[in-house]
Write a protein that holds these residues in place. Structure first.
Motif, PDB file in Angstrom:
ATOM      1  N   ASP A  51       0.825  -1.205   0.000  1.00  0.00           N
ATOM      2  CA  ASP A  51       0.000   0.000   0.000  1.00  0.00           C
ATOM      3  C   ASP A  51       0.863   1.261   0.000  1.00  0.00           C
ATOM      4  O   ASP A  51       0.557   2.238  -0.684  1.00  0.00           O
ATOM      5  N   GLN A  52       1.941   1.224   0.753  1.00  0.00           N
ATOM      6  CA  GLN A  52       2.846   2.387   0.800  1.00  0.00           C
ATOM      7  C   GLN A  52       3.573   2.587  -0.537  1.00  0.00           C
ATOM      8  O   GLN A  52       3.812   3.713  -0.954  1.00  0.00           O
ATOM      9  N   VAL A  53       3.906   1.488  -1.193  1.00  0.00           N
ATOM     10  CA  VAL A  53       4.500   1.588  -2.532  1.00  0.00           C
ATOM     11  C   VAL A  53       3.506   2.278  -3.458  1.00  0.00           C
ATOM     12  O   VAL A  53       3.841   3.210  -4.189  1.00  0.00           O
ATOM     13  N   PHE A  54       2.245   1.826  -3.393  1.00  0.00           N
ATOM     14  CA  PHE A  54       1.212   2.404  -4.243  1.00  0.00           C
ATOM     15  C   PHE A  54       1.025   3.891  -3.953  1.00  0.00           C
ATOM     16  O   PHE A  54       0.926   4.710  -4.874  1.00  0.00           O
ATOM     17  N   MET A  55       0.996   4.259  -2.677  1.00  0.00           N
ATOM     18  CA  MET A  55       0.805   5.665  -2.324  1.00  0.00           C
ATOM     19  C   MET A  55       1.981   6.515  -2.812  1.00  0.00           C
ATOM     20  O   MET A  55       1.790   7.638  -3.270  1.00  0.00           O
ATOM     21  N   GLU A  56       3.176   5.976  -2.763  1.00  0.00           N
ATOM     22  CA  GLU A  56       4.330   6.728  -3.263  1.00  0.00           C
ATOM     23  C   GLU A  56       4.272   6.867  -4.778  1.00  0.00           C
ATOM     24  O   GLU A  56       4.642   7.908  -5.334  1.00  0.00           O
ATOM     25  N   VAL A  57       3.788   5.839  -5.469  1.00  0.00           N
ATOM     26  CA  VAL A  57       3.594   5.937  -6.919  1.00  0.00           C
ATOM     27  C   VAL A  57       2.598   7.059  -7.222  1.00  0.00           C
ATOM     28  O   VAL A  57       2.827   7.889  -8.110  1.00  0.00           O
ATOM     29  N   LEU A  58       1.505   7.122  -6.469  1.00  0.00           N
ATOM     30  CA  LEU A  58       0.521   8.187  -6.666  1.00  0.00           C
ATOM     31  C   LEU A  58       1.115   9.556  -6.368  1.00  0.00           C
ATOM     32  O   LEU A  58       0.865  10.521  -7.097  1.00  0.00           O
ATOM     33  N   ASN A  59       1.888   9.654  -5.290  1.00  0.00           N
ATOM     34  CA  ASN A  59       2.540  10.935  -4.955  1.00  0.00           C
ATOM     35  C   ASN A  59       3.428  11.422  -6.093  1.00  0.00           C
ATOM     36  O   ASN A  59       3.422  12.600  -6.441  1.00  0.00           O
ATOM     37  N   ARG A  60       4.190  10.504  -6.652  1.00  0.00           N
ATOM     38  CA  ARG A  60       5.065  10.879  -7.773  1.00  0.00           C
ATOM     39  C   ARG A  60       4.267  11.282  -9.006  1.00  0.00           C
ATOM     40  O   ARG A  60       4.652  12.184  -9.729  1.00  0.00           O
ATOM     41  N   GLU A  61       3.155  10.614  -9.218  1.00  0.00           N
ATOM     42  CA  GLU A  61       2.305  10.944 -10.364  1.00  0.00           C
ATOM     43  C   GLU A  61       1.769  12.368 -10.230  1.00  0.00           C
ATOM     44  O   GLU A  61       1.773  13.151 -11.189  1.00  0.00           O
ATOM     45  N   VAL A  62       1.325  12.715  -9.033  1.00  0.00           N
ATOM     46  CA  VAL A  62       0.822  14.072  -8.770  1.00  0.00           C
ATOM     47  C   VAL A  62       1.922  15.101  -8.977  1.00  0.00           C
ATOM     48  O   VAL A  62       1.701  16.145  -9.590  1.00  0.00           O
ATOM     49  N   ALA A  63       3.115  14.809  -8.497  1.00  0.00           N
ATOM     50  CA  ALA A  63       4.237  15.737  -8.668  1.00  0.00           C
ATOM     51  C   ALA A  63       4.560  15.932 -10.148  1.00  0.00           C
ATOM     52  O   ALA A  63       4.818  17.056 -10.599  1.00  0.00           O
ATOM     53  N   GLU A  64       4.517  14.844 -10.916  1.00  0.00           N
ATOM     54  CA  GLU A  64       4.793  14.915 -12.353  1.00  0.00           C
ATOM     55  C   GLU A  64       3.733  15.735 -13.087  1.00  0.00           C
ATOM     56  O   GLU A  64       4.047  16.574 -13.925  1.00  0.00           O
ATOM     57  N   ILE A  65       2.474  15.488 -12.758  1.00  0.00           N
ATOM     58  CA  ILE A  65       1.382  16.239 -13.388  1.00  0.00           C
ATOM     59  C   ILE A  65       1.516  17.720 -13.063  1.00  0.00           C
ATOM     60  O   ILE A  65       1.412  18.575 -13.951  1.00  0.00           O
ATOM     61  N   SER A  66       1.752  18.039 -11.807  1.00  0.00           N
ATOM     62  CA  SER A  66       1.892  19.441 -11.387  1.00  0.00           C
ATOM     63  C   SER A  66       3.049  20.120 -12.105  1.00  0.00           C
ATOM     64  O   SER A  66       2.936  21.267 -12.540  1.00  0.00           O
ATOM     65  N   ALA A  67       4.163  19.414 -12.231  1.00  0.00           N
ATOM     66  CA  ALA A  67       5.329  19.977 -12.922  1.00  0.00           C
ATOM     67  C   ALA A  67       5.027  20.225 -14.400  1.00  0.00           C
ATOM     68  O   ALA A  67       5.421  21.263 -14.946  1.00  0.00           O
ATOM     69  N   ARG A  68       4.322  19.292 -15.033  1.00  0.00           N
ATOM     70  CA  ARG A  68       3.961  19.480 -16.455  1.00  0.00           C
ATOM     71  C   ARG A  68       3.076  20.700 -16.646  1.00  0.00           C
ATOM     72  O   ARG A  68       3.266  21.481 -17.581  1.00  0.00           O
ATOM     73  N   ILE A  69       2.093  20.851 -15.752  1.00  0.00           N
ATOM     74  CA  ILE A  69       1.185  21.994 -15.857  1.00  0.00           C
ATOM     75  C   ILE A  69       1.958  23.285 -15.639  1.00  0.00           C
ATOM     76  O   ILE A  69       1.831  24.247 -16.408  1.00  0.00           O
ATOM     77  N   HIS A  70       2.774  23.322 -14.603  1.00  0.00           N
ATOM     78  CA  HIS A  70       3.565  24.513 -14.290  1.00  0.00           C
ATOM     79  C   HIS A  70       4.474  24.886 -15.461  1.00  0.00           C
ATOM     80  O   HIS A  70       4.551  26.052 -15.862  1.00  0.00           O
ATOM     81  N   ASP A  71       5.156  23.907 -16.027  1.00  0.00           N
ATOM     82  CA  ASP A  71       6.064  24.166 -17.151  1.00  0.00           C
ATOM     83  C   ASP A  71       5.313  24.705 -18.367  1.00  0.00           C
ATOM     84  O   ASP A  71       5.775  25.627 -19.029  1.00  0.00           O
ATOM     85  N   ALA A  72       4.139  24.129 -18.658  1.00  0.00           N
ATOM     86  CA  ALA A  72       3.347  24.595 -19.806  1.00  0.00           C
ATOM     87  C   ALA A  72       2.893  26.033 -19.608  1.00  0.00           C
ATOM     88  O   ALA A  72       2.940  26.847 -20.535  1.00  0.00           O
TER      89      ALA A  72
END
Length: 198
Positions: A51-72
């Motif tokens: 479950d913690q692995v999954f939550m960290e995967v989700l955390n990274r996904e959110v960080a990636e999405i946020s970075a893409r939006i910010h960069d655009a």
């Protein structure tokens, strides 16, 4: 430090692919360990459990999405262009991450409270970017509103469209629909003297 980061990255990348392909229930730590070429004990050491692995995967996904939006948003100059970049990039990033962000029933049953926090984190990061765009627009006398309810309304409208597309999986009219949403939002927040939202 470098070796630890490489191991963690390998584990999380492998886990992400497996969660997307097999779901949380059918993905085992043994398989994640085998494919990422680490001992199962290493995964327990860094994360504790699946479950913690999954939550960290989700955390990274959110960080990636946020970075893409910010960069655009940072690539363009005017508040109108930034608003358009925000809407289109947010939608594209969420659609591309839908398989990992879209919590299926088996995951929802076990991780609902934790996964809600991930979705709230993405929402708050998107709201922060959106409010900065609106504030810049108000400062430049282009937009009427930069308050939190306006930002939330814009994001709720975008989320509503995303849910429809995720359920539909067609995506044929996504760009046209996004353009329509942009014009609708733009028309609602622009000062009249500024003209069209095209």
């Amino acid at each position: 430090m470098g070796m630890k980061k490489e191991k963690v990255d390998s584990i999380l990348l492998t886990a992400r692919h497996m969660f997307i392909r097999y779901g949380l229930q059918k993905t085992s730590l043994e398989e994640i360990a085998r494919i990422s070429r680490v001992a199962k004990a290493t995964i327990y050491h860094y994360f504790g459990n699946k479950d913690q692995v999954f939550m960290e995967v989700l955390n990274r996904e959110v960080a990636e999405i946020s970075a893409r939006i910010h960069d655009a948003v940072e690539q363009v100059m005017s508040p109108l262009e930034k608003l358009r970049a925000f809407i289109f990039t947010s939608s594209r990033a969420v659609r591309e991450s839908s398989d990992i962000l879209n919590l299926h029933s088996g995951i929802i049953d076990r991780l609902l409270p934790k996964s809600r926090s991930i979705h709230k984190l993405l929402f708050s990061k998107q709201i922060a970017i959106l409010q900065a765009i609106l504030k810049e627009g108000v400062k430049m006398d282009i937009f009427k509103n930069d308050d939190l309810p306006t930002a939330r309304s814009i994001l709720y409208a975008l989320r509503g469209m995303e849910i429809t597309w995720l359920l539909n999986k067609d995506g044929a009219d996504v760009e046209r629909d996004l353009d329509g949403l942009f014009k609708l939002i733009c028309g609602g927040i622009m000062r009249e003297k500024e003209g069209s939202c095209a």
